[in-house]
Design an enzyme around this catalytic site. Structure first.
Site, PDB file in Angstrom:
ATOM      1  N   THR A  33      13.072 -26.998  18.032  1.00 50.01           N
ATOM      2  CA  THR A  33      13.709 -27.068  19.893  1.00 50.01           C
ATOM      3  C   THR A  33      13.104 -28.455  20.340  1.00 50.01           C
ATOM      4  O   THR A  33      12.061 -28.182  20.454  1.00 50.01           O
ATOM      5  CB  THR A  33      14.213 -26.177  20.739  1.00 50.01           C
ATOM      6  OG1 THR A  33      14.788 -25.228  19.939  1.00 50.01           O
ATOM      7  CG2 THR A  33      14.131 -26.390  22.112  1.00 50.01           C
ATOM      8  N   GLN A 106      21.282 -25.422  12.590  1.00 52.70           N
ATOM      9  CA  GLN A 106      21.421 -24.754  12.464  1.00 52.70           C
ATOM     10  C   GLN A 106      21.851 -24.099  14.196  1.00 52.70           C
ATOM     11  O   GLN A 106      21.753 -24.085  15.197  1.00 52.70           O
ATOM     12  CB  GLN A 106      19.685 -23.708  13.439  1.00 52.70           C
ATOM     13  CG  GLN A 106      19.345 -23.038  12.971  1.00 52.70           C
ATOM     14  CD  GLN A 106      18.145 -22.454  13.520  1.00 52.70           C
ATOM     15  OE1 GLN A 106      17.542 -22.566  15.241  1.00 52.70           O
ATOM     16  NE2 GLN A 106      17.161 -21.780  12.639  1.00 52.70           N
ATOM     17  N   HIS A 182      20.915 -18.995  12.069  1.00 53.40           N
ATOM     18  CA  HIS A 182      20.197 -18.509  13.387  1.00 53.40           C
ATOM     19  C   HIS A 182      19.989 -16.895  13.729  1.00 53.40           C
ATOM     20  O   HIS A 182      20.859 -16.864  14.205  1.00 53.40           O
ATOM     21  CB  HIS A 182      19.859 -19.327  14.590  1.00 53.40           C
ATOM     22  CG  HIS A 182      18.560 -19.161  15.091  1.00 53.40           C
ATOM     23  ND1 HIS A 182      17.447 -17.982  14.355  1.00 53.40           N
ATOM     24  CD2 HIS A 182      17.431 -19.612  16.005  1.00 53.40           C
ATOM     25  CE1 HIS A 182      16.591 -18.202  15.139  1.00 53.40           C
ATOM     26  NE2 HIS A 182      16.075 -19.111  15.913  1.00 53.40           N
ATOM     27  N   ASN A 185      13.986 -15.003  15.075  1.00 57.61           N
ATOM     28  CA  ASN A 185      13.514 -15.316  16.412  1.00 57.61           C
ATOM     29  C   ASN A 185      13.770 -14.399  17.702  1.00 57.61           C
ATOM     30  O   ASN A 185      13.582 -15.348  19.293  1.00 57.61           O
ATOM     31  CB  ASN A 185      13.143 -17.432  17.376  1.00 57.61           C
ATOM     32  CG  ASN A 185      12.238 -17.622  15.869  1.00 57.61           C
ATOM     33  OD1 ASN A 185      11.438 -16.626  14.929  1.00 57.61           O
ATOM     34  ND2 ASN A 185      12.096 -19.073  15.641  1.00 57.61           N
ATOM     35  N   TYR A 187      17.059 -13.812  19.371  1.00 53.40           N
ATOM     36  CA  TYR A 187      18.512 -14.051  19.143  1.00 53.40           C
ATOM     37  C   TYR A 187      19.446 -13.305  19.638  1.00 53.40           C
ATOM     38  O   TYR A 187      18.984 -12.248  18.966  1.00 53.40           O
ATOM     39  CB  TYR A 187      18.147 -15.750  19.186  1.00 53.40           C
ATOM     40  CG  TYR A 187      17.368 -16.357  20.166  1.00 53.40           C
ATOM     41  CD1 TYR A 187      16.923 -16.822  21.264  1.00 53.40           C
ATOM     42  CD2 TYR A 187      16.109 -17.320  18.635  1.00 53.40           C
ATOM     43  CE1 TYR A 187      16.434 -17.623  21.907  1.00 53.40           C
ATOM     44  CE2 TYR A 187      15.441 -18.199  19.469  1.00 53.40           C
ATOM     45  CZ  TYR A 187      15.615 -18.052  20.752  1.00 53.40           C
ATOM     46  OH  TYR A 187      14.364 -19.325  21.940  1.00 53.40           O
ATOM     47  N   ARG A 234      18.593 -17.874   8.281  1.00 57.59           N
ATOM     48  CA  ARG A 234      17.696 -17.053   9.571  1.00 57.59           C
ATOM     49  C   ARG A 234      16.830 -16.619   9.143  1.00 57.59           C
ATOM     50  O   ARG A 234      17.648 -15.951  10.146  1.00 57.59           O
ATOM     51  CB  ARG A 234      17.488 -19.216  10.211  1.00 57.59           C
ATOM     52  CG  ARG A 234      15.775 -18.657  11.280  1.00 57.59           C
ATOM     53  CD  ARG A 234      14.474 -17.931  11.199  1.00 57.59           C
ATOM     54  NE  ARG A 234      13.517 -19.356  10.390  1.00 57.59           N
ATOM     55  CZ  ARG A 234      13.095 -20.413  11.338  1.00 57.59           C
ATOM     56  NH1 ARG A 234      13.312 -19.886  12.477  1.00 57.59           N
ATOM     57  NH2 ARG A 234      12.186 -21.313  10.459  1.00 57.59           N
ATOM     58  N   ASN A 242      10.101 -13.599  22.272  1.00 57.03           N
ATOM     59  CA  ASN A 242      11.332 -12.786  23.000  1.00 57.03           C
ATOM     60  C   ASN A 242      11.677 -11.958  23.394  1.00 57.03           C
ATOM     61  O   ASN A 242      12.428 -11.048  23.002  1.00 57.03           O
ATOM     62  CB  ASN A 242      12.674 -13.428  22.471  1.00 57.03           C
ATOM     63  CG  ASN A 242      12.586 -15.978  23.016  1.00 57.03           C
ATOM     64  OD1 ASN A 242      12.422 -15.890  23.629  1.00 57.03           O
ATOM     65  ND2 ASN A 242      12.902 -16.002  21.893  1.00 57.03           N
ATOM     66  N   GLY A 324       7.781 -26.737  10.628  1.00 54.91           N
ATOM     67  CA  GLY A 324       7.759 -27.646  11.675  1.00 54.91           C
ATOM     68  C   GLY A 324       7.113 -28.761  12.110  1.00 54.91           C
ATOM     69  O   GLY A 324       7.352 -29.865  12.207  1.00 54.91           O
ATOM     70  N   ARG A 325       6.164 -28.512  12.625  1.00 58.59           N
ATOM     71  CA  ARG A 325       4.598 -29.077  13.318  1.00 58.59           C
ATOM     72  C   ARG A 325       4.538 -30.608  12.531  1.00 58.59           C
ATOM     73  O   ARG A 325       4.446 -31.312  12.924  1.00 58.59           O
ATOM     74  CB  ARG A 325       3.478 -28.511  13.540  1.00 58.59           C
ATOM     75  CG  ARG A 325       4.139 -26.750  14.598  1.00 58.59           C
ATOM     76  CD  ARG A 325       2.713 -26.187  15.194  1.00 58.59           C
ATOM     77  NE  ARG A 325       3.203 -25.176  13.866  1.00 58.59           N
ATOM     78  CZ  ARG A 325       2.086 -24.110  14.296  1.00 58.59           C
ATOM     79  NH1 ARG A 325       1.162 -23.737  14.739  1.00 58.59           N
ATOM     80  NH2 ARG A 325       2.330 -22.921  13.245  1.00 58.59           N
TER      81      ARG A 325
HETATM   82  C1  PHB Z   1      12.171 -22.027  21.895  1.00 56.12           C
HETATM   83  O1  PHB Z   1      12.883 -23.257  22.238  1.00 56.12           O
HETATM   84  O2  PHB Z   1      11.513 -22.375  22.048  1.00 56.12           O
HETATM   85  C2  PHB Z   1      12.664 -22.166  20.420  1.00 56.12           C
HETATM   86  C3  PHB Z   1      14.522 -22.444  19.832  1.00 56.12           C
HETATM   87  C4  PHB Z   1      14.892 -21.560  18.870  1.00 56.12           C
HETATM   88  C5  PHB Z   1      13.810 -21.157  17.664  1.00 56.12           C
HETATM   89  C6  PHB Z   1      12.471 -20.661  18.407  1.00 56.12           C
HETATM   90  C7  PHB Z   1      11.650 -20.995  19.828  1.00 56.12           C
HETATM   91  O3  PHB Z   1      14.421 -20.106  17.049  1.00 56.12           O
END
Ligand code: PHB
Length: 367
Positions: A33, A106, A182, A185, A187, A234, A242, A324-325
């Site tokens: 994100t 995603q 997705h 995480n 959601y 995912r 969360n 990612g990073r």
């Molecule tokens: C975030 O915006 O922090 C975020 C969004 C989607 C994710 C994880 C983190 O799967």
């Protein structure tokens, strides 16, 4: 580990085929994100440039992208539910394809991780059950406490499923190579899967079979809409991000993964671990067991470096590794890893703001 072109060993630099997607290598860009969408949550030319820069990854998974207006929970996240958003994605997919890459979007619905300030007409966010998440949400102006969401009515579930299918069709119109559902995480789909957020007593709550029902219906509808070989998933079995948890994650997710095999998805993207926490603090979970149960292509994700990623692919523990990073800060990560070149450091201050700063201005290797 040096890469030898003559080697028969499958490693990070080996090509792969995931469903209809031909990957030039097994280095996947994880969904990240970045909050740079334009007015109307429309993707911008700057976003096209950002993804183009990273097109040497074997596959790009876009930032999480809401499938409907109610699916938004953060400012400036690009959607895929309006005609303008679909148009806005076309230059992104063109840019990645022009640079020889592959890109899947995603598909995201945040469920209760939202706020009336971020919802159409200021309505309550929806969730499996009316359980308020701990913590606060950034509404674009300030931080506010999460609210108690409204439990989805049984009669509303087919509409949610259809929103995913419609978004997948939009993804094809926008030129994506595939989609990733997705379900991690904390959601919406994860809120259905895990026990702490799902206290329904209808066909979508209670047993693991019931908690997995919405996800499986979504996958079936999306596969029907665009073809199973363009659809990835995912999952993140133990992340507490969360404010979510499960009484028996091993049992829940072994069941889910077992149900996936007949669907013949393009890939499963497994986010391991416990958020950004170091490995020593991860909630215990047997990921190798999921590898054994799952017969399709497995992307493993979270905290890999070059050595551990190579080890995972060469040993067969994974078919690809998502970064990612490292890919955020190193657009040419593939080339840097190939050459053993030094890596750029990540600027945490510009992760979620800053327009081009910390977005499209990370340097490439010289030469
Ligand atoms: C975030 O915006 O922090 C975020 C969004 C989607 C994710 C994880 C983190 O799967």
């Amino acid at each position: 580990m040096a890469h030898s072109k003559e080697s028969n060993v499958t490693d990070l630099f080996s090509p792969a085929r995931f469903g209809t997607l031909d990957l030039a290598n097994r280095i996947v860009m994880s969904s990240l994100t970045r909050n740079r969408a334009g007015v109307g949550n429309v993707p911008t030319p700057l976003m096209a440039e950002y993804y183009r820069q990273r097109a040497s990854a074997g596959l790009i998974l876009t930032e999480a992208t809401p499938i409907c207006a109610e699916g938004h929970g953060y400012p400036r996240t690009p959607g895929i539910h309006t005609p303008e958003q679909v148009e806005g994605w076309k230059p992104v997919t063109d840019a990645v394809h022009g640079a020889g890459g592959k890109i899947a979007v995603q598909l995201w619905h945040v469920g209760r991780i939202s706020h009336p300030d971020l919802q159409p007409g200021g309505i309550l966010p929806v969730a499996p059950s009316a359980i308020r998440p701990a913590g606060q949400v950034f509404t674009g102006q300030t931080m506010k406490d999460y609210v108690t969401p409204r439990a989805l009515l049984l009669s509303e579930i087919p509409g949610v499923v259809e929103s995913y299918a419609q978004a997948a069709r939009h993804a094809m119109d926008a030129g994506f190579d595939g989609v990733e559902i997705h379900a991690g995480n904390g959601y919406l789909l994860d809120q259905f899967l895990r026990t702490s957020t799902n206290q329904r007593n209808d066909a979508y709550g209670g047993s693991k079979e019931n908690r997995a029902r919405l996800l499986l219906e979504v996958l079936e509808a999306v596969c029907k809409a665009i073809g199973h070989d363009r659809v990835g998933l995912r999952l993140s079995p133990v992340t507490p991000f969360n404010d979510i948890s499960d009484e028996n994650p091993q049992d829940t997710f072994e069941y889910v993964v077992g149900q996936l095999n007949p669907l013949k998805l393009a890939f499963l993207d497994l986010l391991q671990g416990t958020g950004g926490a170091p490995r020593e603090q991860w909630i215990p979970f047997d990921y190798d067991r999921l590898r054994t149960l799952y017969t399709g292509n497995l992307i493993r994700n979270n905290g890999y470096d070059f050595e551990t990623a190579q080890q995972a692919v060469t040993s067969g523990a994974a078919d690809a590794i998502a970064f990612g990073r490292l890919l955020l800060a190193n657009p040419d990560l593939v080339e840097r890893l190939r050459r053993g070149a030094p890596l750029n450091a990540l600027d945490y201050d510009t992760l979620y703001s800053g327009e081009e700063k910390g977005y499209t201005d990370y340097p490439f290797l010289a030469g």
